[in-house]
Design a protein around this motif. Structure first.
Motif, PDB file in Angstrom:
ATOM      1  N   UNK A  63      21.640  -1.972   7.985  1.00 34.28           N
ATOM      2  CA  UNK A  63      20.476  -1.331   8.577  1.00 34.28           C
ATOM      3  C   UNK A  63      20.697   0.176   8.606  1.00 34.28           C
ATOM      4  N   UNK A  64      19.775   0.915   8.005  1.00 36.47           N
ATOM      5  CA  UNK A  64      19.779   2.367   8.030  1.00 36.47           C
ATOM      6  C   UNK A  64      18.788   2.790   9.112  1.00 36.47           C
ATOM      7  N   UNK A  65      19.272   3.527  10.095  1.00 38.75           N
ATOM      8  CA  UNK A  65      18.479   3.783  11.297  1.00 38.75           C
ATOM      9  C   UNK A  65      18.290   5.268  11.539  1.00 38.75           C
ATOM     10  N   UNK A  66      17.035   5.668  11.738  1.00 32.55           N
ATOM     11  CA  UNK A  66      16.695   7.015  12.171  1.00 32.55           C
ATOM     12  C   UNK A  66      16.116   6.888  13.574  1.00 32.55           C
ATOM     13  N   UNK A  67      16.795   7.437  14.594  1.00 36.23           N
ATOM     14  CA  UNK A  67      16.349   7.220  15.979  1.00 36.23           C
ATOM     15  C   UNK A  67      15.048   7.919  16.339  1.00 36.23           C
ATOM     16  N   UNK A  68      14.515   8.763  15.474  1.00 33.47           N
ATOM     17  CA  UNK A  68      13.243   9.476  15.692  1.00 33.47           C
ATOM     18  C   UNK A  68      13.450  10.683  16.589  1.00 33.47           C
ATOM     19  N   UNK A  69      12.379  11.252  17.059  1.00 35.53           N
ATOM     20  CA  UNK A  69      12.417  12.569  17.672  1.00 35.53           C
ATOM     21  C   UNK A  69      13.027  12.582  19.065  1.00 35.53           C
ATOM     22  N   UNK A  70      13.520  13.759  19.449  1.00 32.24           N
ATOM     23  CA  UNK A  70      14.017  13.944  20.810  1.00 32.24           C
ATOM     24  C   UNK A  70      12.878  13.737  21.804  1.00 32.24           C
ATOM     25  N   UNK A  71      11.683  14.191  21.438  1.00 34.32           N
ATOM     26  CA  UNK A  71      10.536  13.980  22.319  1.00 34.32           C
ATOM     27  C   UNK A  71      10.305  12.513  22.599  1.00 34.32           C
ATOM     28  N   UNK A  72      10.431  11.672  21.564  1.00 35.69           N
ATOM     29  CA  UNK A  72      10.266  10.237  21.743  1.00 35.69           C
ATOM     30  C   UNK A  72      11.406   9.626  22.531  1.00 35.69           C
ATOM     31  N   UNK A  73      12.638  10.020  22.208  1.00 30.52           N
ATOM     32  CA  UNK A  73      13.805   9.463  22.904  1.00 30.52           C
ATOM     33  C   UNK A  73      13.836   9.866  24.369  1.00 30.52           C
ATOM     34  N   UNK A  74      13.255  11.002  24.688  1.00 29.07           N
ATOM     35  CA  UNK A  74      13.258  11.474  26.073  1.00 29.07           C
ATOM     36  C   UNK A  74      12.426  10.588  26.996  1.00 29.07           C
ATOM     37  N   UNK A  75      11.576   9.726  26.406  1.00 30.75           N
ATOM     38  CA  UNK A  75      10.746   8.824  27.202  1.00 30.75           C
ATOM     39  C   UNK A  75      11.470   7.523  27.547  1.00 30.75           C
ATOM     40  N   UNK A  76      12.699   7.362  27.021  1.00 30.58           N
ATOM     41  CA  UNK A  76      13.484   6.140  27.239  1.00 30.58           C
ATOM     42  C   UNK A  76      14.836   6.549  27.806  1.00 30.58           C
ATOM     43  N   UNK A  77      15.454   5.669  28.600  1.00 33.62           N
ATOM     44  CA  UNK A  77      16.799   5.939  29.115  1.00 33.62           C
ATOM     45  C   UNK A  77      17.739   6.197  27.950  1.00 33.62           C
ATOM     46  N   UNK A  78      18.404   7.348  27.962  1.00 32.04           N
ATOM     47  CA  UNK A  78      19.216   7.735  26.811  1.00 32.04           C
ATOM     48  C   UNK A  78      20.362   6.758  26.566  1.00 32.04           C
ATOM     49  N   UNK A  79      20.889   6.149  27.615  1.00 31.18           N
ATOM     50  CA  UNK A  79      21.966   5.176  27.426  1.00 31.18           C
ATOM     51  C   UNK A  79      21.475   3.946  26.673  1.00 31.18           C
ATOM     52  N   UNK A  80      20.210   3.580  26.886  1.00 30.68           N
ATOM     53  CA  UNK A  80      19.653   2.457  26.139  1.00 30.68           C
ATOM     54  C   UNK A  80      19.515   2.824  24.664  1.00 30.68           C
ATOM     55  N   UNK A  81      19.055   4.045  24.397  1.00 31.66           N
ATOM     56  CA  UNK A  81      18.953   4.493  23.007  1.00 31.66           C
ATOM     57  C   UNK A  81      20.330   4.467  22.352  1.00 31.66           C
ATOM     58  N   UNK A  82      21.335   4.969  23.046  1.00 31.34           N
ATOM     59  CA  UNK A  82      22.699   4.989  22.504  1.00 31.34           C
ATOM     60  C   UNK A  82      23.203   3.578  22.227  1.00 31.34           C
ATOM     61  N   UNK A  83      22.774   2.610  23.027  1.00 28.11           N
ATOM     62  CA  UNK A  83      23.244   1.235  22.827  1.00 28.11           C
ATOM     63  C   UNK A  83      22.752   0.656  21.509  1.00 28.11           C
ATOM     64  N   UNK A  84      21.649   1.182  20.982  1.00 26.48           N
ATOM     65  CA  UNK A  84      21.124   0.670  19.713  1.00 26.48           C
ATOM     66  C   UNK A  84      21.967   1.115  18.522  1.00 26.48           C
ATOM     67  N   UNK A  85      22.681   2.225  18.667  1.00 27.13           N
ATOM     68  CA  UNK A  85      23.398   2.796  17.526  1.00 27.13           C
ATOM     69  C   UNK A  85      24.460   1.848  16.981  1.00 27.13           C
ATOM     70  N   UNK A  86      25.090   1.081  17.871  1.00 26.11           N
ATOM     71  CA  UNK A  86      26.141   0.166  17.442  1.00 26.11           C
ATOM     72  C   UNK A  86      25.601  -1.027  16.655  1.00 26.11           C
ATOM     73  N   UNK A  87      24.284  -1.198  16.643  1.00 28.00           N
ATOM     74  CA  UNK A  87      23.667  -2.301  15.905  1.00 28.00           C
ATOM     75  C   UNK A  87      23.420  -1.926  14.441  1.00 28.00           C
ATOM     76  N   UNK A  88      23.677  -0.666  14.085  1.00 27.45           N
ATOM     77  CA  UNK A  88      23.290  -0.142  12.776  1.00 27.45           C
ATOM     78  C   UNK A  88      24.496   0.073  11.862  1.00 27.45           C
ATOM     79  N   UNK A  89      24.212   0.133  10.564  1.00 27.72           N
ATOM     80  CA  UNK A  89      25.252   0.394   9.570  1.00 27.72           C
ATOM     81  C   UNK A  89      25.364   1.881   9.259  1.00 27.72           C
ATOM     82  N   UNK A  90      24.223   2.553   9.163  1.00 28.01           N
ATOM     83  CA  UNK A  90      24.196   3.987   8.865  1.00 28.01           C
ATOM     84  C   UNK A  90      23.176   4.655   9.771  1.00 28.01           C
ATOM     85  N   UNK A  91      23.578   5.770  10.370  1.00 32.49           N
ATOM     86  CA  UNK A  91      22.694   6.554  11.223  1.00 32.49           C
ATOM     87  C   UNK A  91      22.278   7.811  10.466  1.00 32.49           C
TER      88      UNK A  91
END
Length: 297
Positions: free
Chosen positions: A159-187
């Motif tokens: 899975x190649x993952x682009x987490x999207x914009x800081x504006x979008x990520x700011x609407x979600x708990x940042x620790x939850x966003x970080x938890x998704x990174x370990x599910x991916x092969x390439x960031x």
């Protein structure tokens, strides 16, 4: 032909190119055009014109905007099934492009919200998956997309993952966003996003922090090129290619499309990054986030 599955968002972009400084509260001359957009749709189209076969998982409404977006996919050769949601409105983004080609976006998600595991096609025949962070940032789609990730991982697909914009990520708990990174092969992310997620202002440190979660990380730096690294490897830096910048909308998506298309042929990190930069140079030289129907790379 190798196939890429692109999951996320499909939008109609309404682009206003501003030819002067904005006259707030009054009229400002501009050039208005409409184009297909959405990160997943953009990646799919650029990967397709780069030589890969792609299929899109997203949603549009049964309205005129949806018809336009689907027609563009057909013209560019992107495979799609079950895109249309009856009674829904296709997502729209208003994009302001300033005198330097920099864009500011005002999105309305529309029909993209609500992806479920049932939207995932049979995975046989795919070799890679691109996932737009917008799909996970949408709280309605998030449970279904996380189920998709489980199914994709069980199939052994990267899975190649682009987490999207800081504006979008700011609407979600940042620790939850970080938890998704370990599910991916390439960031794959830009400099601002890497700093936001890692808390590191030095990009080498940001890369190393991202590699704790995923095997490979790439940080896009706009006119300064990109840097990337895989676990156990050396940092690779490439320059941006000379080009005339007209509109930066979709630059990062085109980089990802070129990167993944190259990865299907050659897993070499530098080669993938160079192809991403080459495709991005083509994208910023035209108006809109998608290749034109006549584009051939």
């Amino acid at each position: 032909m190798a196939k890429i599955l692109c999951i996320g968002d499909v939008m109609l972009d309404v682009i206003a190119q501003i030819t002067t400084e904005i006259n707030y509260g009054s009229d400002t001359p501009s050039k208005i055009s409409t184009h297909g957009g959405g990160a997943a749709g953009n990646v799919a189209t650029w990967a397709t014109v780069t030589g890969a076969q792609t299929q899109i998982v997203a949603r549009v409404g049964n309205d005129s905007a949806g018809v336009a977006v689907i027609s563009e996919f057909d013209a560019l050769g992107v495979i799609h099934t079950n895109l249309v949601v009856e009674g829904a409105q296709t997502g729209v983004v208003v994009v302001l492009v300033d005198l330097n080609g920099e864009r500011t976006m005002f999105p309305e998600t529309g029909a993209n919200a609500g992806l479920t595991l049932n939207d995932l096609p049979v995975l046989d025949g795919f070799e890679a998956v691109y996932l737009s962070g917008y799909a996970l940032l949408d709280e309605i789609s998030r449970p279904g997309v996380l189920q998709m990730i489980d199914a994709i991982t069980a199939q052994g697909l990267p899975i190649f993952f682009d987490p999207a914009t800081v504006g979008g990520m700011s609407q979600v708990n940042v620790d939850e966003v970080r938890s998704w990174l370990a599910l991916m092969s390439t960031l794959i992310m830009n400099e601002e996003e890497a700093i936001f997620l890692t808390g590191k202002t030095q990009l080498e440190s940001a890369l190393d922090t991202l590699l704790v979660a995923a095997p490979t990380a790439v940080i896009k730096r706009g006119s300064q090129g990109a840097i990337g690294k895989s676990r156990g490897g050396q940092t690779i830096a490439i320059p941006a290619l000379p080009t005339t910048v007209i509109d930066t909308t979709g630059a990062g998506d085109s980089f990802a499309g070129g990167y993944i298309a190259s990865w299907l042929i050659n897993k070499d990190l530098m080669a993938c990054m160079q192809n991403g930069a080459s495709v991005a140079a083509q994208c910023v030289a035209i108006v809109g986030a998608r290749p034109q129907v006549t584009t051939a790379l």
